[in-house]
Design a protein around this motif. Sequence first.
Motif, PDB file in Angstrom:
ATOM      1  N   ASP A  33       0.887  -1.161   0.073  1.00  0.00           N
ATOM      2  CA  ASP A  33      -0.084   0.083   0.069  1.00  0.00           C
ATOM      3  C   ASP A  33       0.735   1.380   0.026  1.00  0.00           C
ATOM      4  O   ASP A  33       2.237   1.173   0.290  1.00  0.00           O
ATOM      5  CB  ASP A  33      -0.840  -0.035   1.340  1.00  0.00           C
ATOM      6  N   ASP A  34       0.304   2.268  -0.380  1.00  0.00           N
ATOM      7  CA  ASP A  34       0.556   3.738  -0.289  1.00  0.00           C
ATOM      8  C   ASP A  34       2.189   3.773  -1.228  1.00  0.00           C
ATOM      9  O   ASP A  34       3.217   3.773  -0.324  1.00  0.00           O
ATOM     10  CB  ASP A  34       1.076   4.000   1.085  1.00  0.00           C
ATOM     11  N   ASP A  38      -0.164   4.145  -6.234  1.00  0.00           N
ATOM     12  CA  ASP A  38      -1.552   3.659  -5.353  1.00  0.00           C
ATOM     13  C   ASP A  38      -2.732   3.626  -6.114  1.00  0.00           C
ATOM     14  O   ASP A  38      -3.362   4.664  -6.346  1.00  0.00           O
ATOM     15  CB  ASP A  38      -1.434   4.266  -3.902  1.00  0.00           C
ATOM     16  N   ASP A  40      -5.918   2.909  -4.850  1.00  0.00           N
ATOM     17  CA  ASP A  40      -7.021   3.766  -4.095  1.00  0.00           C
ATOM     18  C   ASP A  40      -6.856   5.292  -4.275  1.00  0.00           C
ATOM     19  O   ASP A  40      -8.067   5.896  -4.475  1.00  0.00           O
ATOM     20  CB  ASP A  40      -6.968   3.282  -2.616  1.00  0.00           C
ATOM     21  N   ARG A  41      -5.647   5.819  -4.165  1.00  0.00           N
ATOM     22  CA  ARG A  41      -5.589   7.306  -4.395  1.00  0.00           C
ATOM     23  C   ARG A  41      -5.857   7.631  -5.591  1.00  0.00           C
ATOM     24  O   ARG A  41      -6.455   8.548  -5.976  1.00  0.00           O
ATOM     25  CB  ARG A  41      -4.195   7.386  -4.034  1.00  0.00           C
ATOM     26  N   ASP A  44      -9.829   7.700  -6.609  1.00  0.00           N
ATOM     27  CA  ASP A  44     -10.544   8.629  -6.128  1.00  0.00           C
ATOM     28  C   ASP A  44     -10.497   9.818  -6.878  1.00  0.00           C
ATOM     29  O   ASP A  44     -11.277  10.526  -6.988  1.00  0.00           O
ATOM     30  CB  ASP A  44      -9.824   9.024  -4.642  1.00  0.00           C
TER      31      ASP A  44
END
Length: 181
Positions: A33-34, A38, A40-41, A44
């Motif tokens: 993650d991160d 990434d 998810d980022r 969005d």
Amino acid sequence: MTTYRFFTATSLDGFLADEHDGLDWLLDQPQEDDNLLDYDRFIDGVGALVMGRSTYEWVTENLDVAGGGEWPYTQPAFVLTHAELAPVVPSVRFRAAEPAALRAELEEAAGDKEVWIVGGGDLARQFADAGMLDLVDVSVAPVLLGSGKPLFTGAYDLELLETGRNAGFLEARYRVVRSRS
């Protein structure tokens, strides 16, 4: 101004999928993650996405959307195809047009967010040819496939903006500079 981004993964030898449209080689890789790319980022910031028929069919079949599996996107999804296909959710829109003819509709759907060119190196090339591809984000997996669907099907100069690492993946963000043709 809307940003058009090709966010993808490739094998080290430049293939998005194996010769049977498989992604097992990608889905087997460990991830962290991160990181720079990434997911998810990234998702969005996506207001609309565009894919071709092959990607649409892969997503619906492999996630068994017709059999009760969940469509993975909340954003409007445009599928560029001349085939007659059934939408699996109301947010899927089929279009038989060139990218430039869809620009206003894509940008309206995206609002103040980005348009994601999903899968398909030829689709990404069509957007680049229309002057509608700004960034290429690519995660390079530590695997050699030998053949398959190519990362990109045109000749373009890119400018490297950033690099990163996600477990075994090498990550790179590029700005599209110009066509080489």
